[in-house]
Write an enzyme that holds these catalytic residues in place. Structure first.
Site, PDB file in Angstrom:
ATOM      1  N   GLN A 163       3.351   9.990   0.929  1.00  0.00           N
ATOM      2  CA  GLN A 163       4.309   9.227   0.912  1.00  0.00           C
ATOM      3  C   GLN A 163       5.367   9.593  -0.187  1.00  0.00           C
ATOM      4  O   GLN A 163       6.735   9.231  -0.051  1.00  0.00           O
ATOM      5  CB  GLN A 163       4.311   7.652   1.248  1.00  0.00           C
ATOM      6  CG  GLN A 163       3.613   7.192   2.605  1.00  0.00           C
ATOM      7  CD  GLN A 163       3.199   5.738   2.686  1.00  0.00           C
ATOM      8  OE1 GLN A 163       2.632   5.257   2.068  1.00  0.00           O
ATOM      9  NE2 GLN A 163       4.374   5.013   3.250  1.00  0.00           N
TER      10      GLN A 163
ATOM     11  N   CYS B 238       6.023  -0.183   6.992  1.00  0.00           N
ATOM     12  CA  CYS B 238       5.633   0.963   6.389  1.00  0.00           C
ATOM     13  C   CYS B 238       6.980   1.517   5.509  1.00  0.00           C
ATOM     14  O   CYS B 238       7.846   1.430   6.096  1.00  0.00           O
ATOM     15  CB  CYS B 238       5.135   2.097   7.388  1.00  0.00           C
ATOM     16  SG  CYS B 238       4.711   3.670   6.412  1.00  0.00           S
ATOM     17  N   LEU B 239       6.819   1.704   4.417  1.00  0.00           N
ATOM     18  CA  LEU B 239       7.690   2.069   3.348  1.00  0.00           C
ATOM     19  C   LEU B 239       8.416   3.388   3.773  1.00  0.00           C
ATOM     20  O   LEU B 239       9.571   3.832   3.560  1.00  0.00           O
ATOM     21  CB  LEU B 239       7.276   2.360   1.875  1.00  0.00           C
ATOM     22  CG  LEU B 239       6.707   1.147   1.381  1.00  0.00           C
ATOM     23  CD1 LEU B 239       6.351   1.293  -0.031  1.00  0.00           C
ATOM     24  CD2 LEU B 239       7.774  -0.105   1.175  1.00  0.00           C
TER      25      LEU B 239
ATOM     26  N   GLY C  95       0.821  -1.031   0.128  1.00  0.00           N
ATOM     27  CA  GLY C  95       0.153   0.007   0.115  1.00  0.00           C
ATOM     28  C   GLY C  95       1.009   1.106  -0.079  1.00  0.00           C
ATOM     29  O   GLY C  95       2.116   1.139   0.398  1.00  0.00           O
TER      30      GLY C  95
ATOM     31  N   HIS D 161      -2.089   7.796   6.795  1.00  0.00           N
ATOM     32  CA  HIS D 161      -1.096   8.551   6.288  1.00  0.00           C
ATOM     33  C   HIS D 161      -1.846   9.920   5.907  1.00  0.00           C
ATOM     34  O   HIS D 161      -1.246  10.941   5.942  1.00  0.00           O
ATOM     35  CB  HIS D 161      -0.558   7.918   5.058  1.00  0.00           C
ATOM     36  CG  HIS D 161       0.429   7.044   5.492  1.00  0.00           C
ATOM     37  ND1 HIS D 161       1.724   7.382   5.960  1.00  0.00           N
ATOM     38  CD2 HIS D 161       0.501   5.676   5.196  1.00  0.00           C
ATOM     39  CE1 HIS D 161       2.624   6.223   6.242  1.00  0.00           C
ATOM     40  NE2 HIS D 161       1.740   5.253   5.623  1.00  0.00           N
TER      41      HIS D 161
ATOM     42  N   HIS E 207      -4.447   1.636   7.966  1.00  0.00           N
ATOM     43  CA  HIS E 207      -2.858   2.116   7.920  1.00  0.00           C
ATOM     44  C   HIS E 207      -2.716   3.155   6.826  1.00  0.00           C
ATOM     45  O   HIS E 207      -2.267   4.273   7.116  1.00  0.00           O
ATOM     46  CB  HIS E 207      -2.077   0.825   7.565  1.00  0.00           C
ATOM     47  CG  HIS E 207      -0.553   1.252   7.459  1.00  0.00           C
ATOM     48  ND1 HIS E 207       0.393   0.720   8.293  1.00  0.00           N
ATOM     49  CD2 HIS E 207       0.039   1.937   6.572  1.00  0.00           C
ATOM     50  CE1 HIS E 207       1.656   1.251   7.999  1.00  0.00           C
ATOM     51  NE2 HIS E 207       1.308   2.017   6.765  1.00  0.00           N
ATOM     52  N   GLU E 208      -3.230   3.040   5.712  1.00  0.00           N
ATOM     53  CA  GLU E 208      -2.893   4.002   4.583  1.00  0.00           C
ATOM     54  C   GLU E 208      -3.823   5.273   4.859  1.00  0.00           C
ATOM     55  O   GLU E 208      -3.204   6.305   4.507  1.00  0.00           O
ATOM     56  CB  GLU E 208      -3.417   3.355   3.128  1.00  0.00           C
ATOM     57  CG  GLU E 208      -2.520   2.082   2.597  1.00  0.00           C
ATOM     58  CD  GLU E 208      -1.167   2.277   2.813  1.00  0.00           C
ATOM     59  OE1 GLU E 208      -0.405   3.593   2.667  1.00  0.00           O
ATOM     60  OE2 GLU E 208      -0.257   1.319   2.977  1.00  0.00           O
TER      61      GLU E 208
HETATM   62 ZN    ZN Z   1       2.791   3.330   5.625  1.00  0.00          ZN
END
Ligand code: ZN
Length: 177
Positions: free
Chosen positions: A51, A102-103, A46, A148, A144-145
């Site tokens: 991000q 998470c990236l 995701g 952000h 989670h997304e």
């Molecule tokens: Zn993330």
């Protein structure tokens, strides 16, 4: 099509609140294509637009679950999903725990507790509205997304002690690299 640089904590841009998308144009669809390229390349399941430094309410998700037909379990089924301006309702009292990563917090993982099911309203890349009940990993991933978009990272859901541990490990890994 392009792979975009991913912002990492503690970049202050990750703490911004993203704005609703109002124009569903080719520029938006190019951003989405680039976000998929970036997510698959990372690799991740995701990605939120912030991000990659774009403060708009755009998420891409692909859980890339194993192909049940592949005995070796190496192949995955791609199911790219786009969520613009997502809004949640009817979350369950019941919770589930997943180990999240998470990236933007690279290579760090921790258990996070979230509502197990949630109803999501969103628009697609042409502005068309959709609604779906999300369960399992999809429910966790979209929450989670969505965090952000509000400037929240998964580590914010941890106790201070655990969060400090994750950030210390991240700092150590960066030093070593
Ligand atoms: Zn993330």
């Amino acid at each position: 099509m392009a792979i975009l640089p991913i912002l990492e904590t503690p970049d202050p841009r990750l703490r911004q609140i993203s704005k609703p998308v109002e124009t569903f144009d080719d520029a938006l669809r190019t951003l989405i294509a680039d976000m998929f390229d970036t997510m698959y390349d990372a690799p991740g399941i995701g990605l939120a637009a912030i991000q990659v430094g774009v403060p708009q309410r755009v998420l891409v998700i692909d859980l890339q679950e194993p192909d049940p037909e592949d005995a070796e379990g190496k192949k995955v089924i791609r199911n790219p999903r786009i969520f613009i301006n997502p809004v949640f309702s009817e979350q369950t009292e019941e919770h589930s725990v997943y180990q999240e990563g998470c990236l933007s917090v690279p290579e760090q993982y921790a258990d996070v507790t979230r509502p197990a099911e949630i109803t999501v309203d969103w628009q697609d890349e042409y502005g068309k509205p959709h609604r779906e009940r999300m369960t399992g990993l999809m429910a966790t991933c979209i929450q989670h997304e969505h965090d952000h978009l509000e400037g929240i990272l998964f580590i914010d859901h941890l106790s201070r002690l655990k969060r400090d541990m994750v950030l210390k490990k991240l700092a150590k890994a960066r030093k070593a690299a």
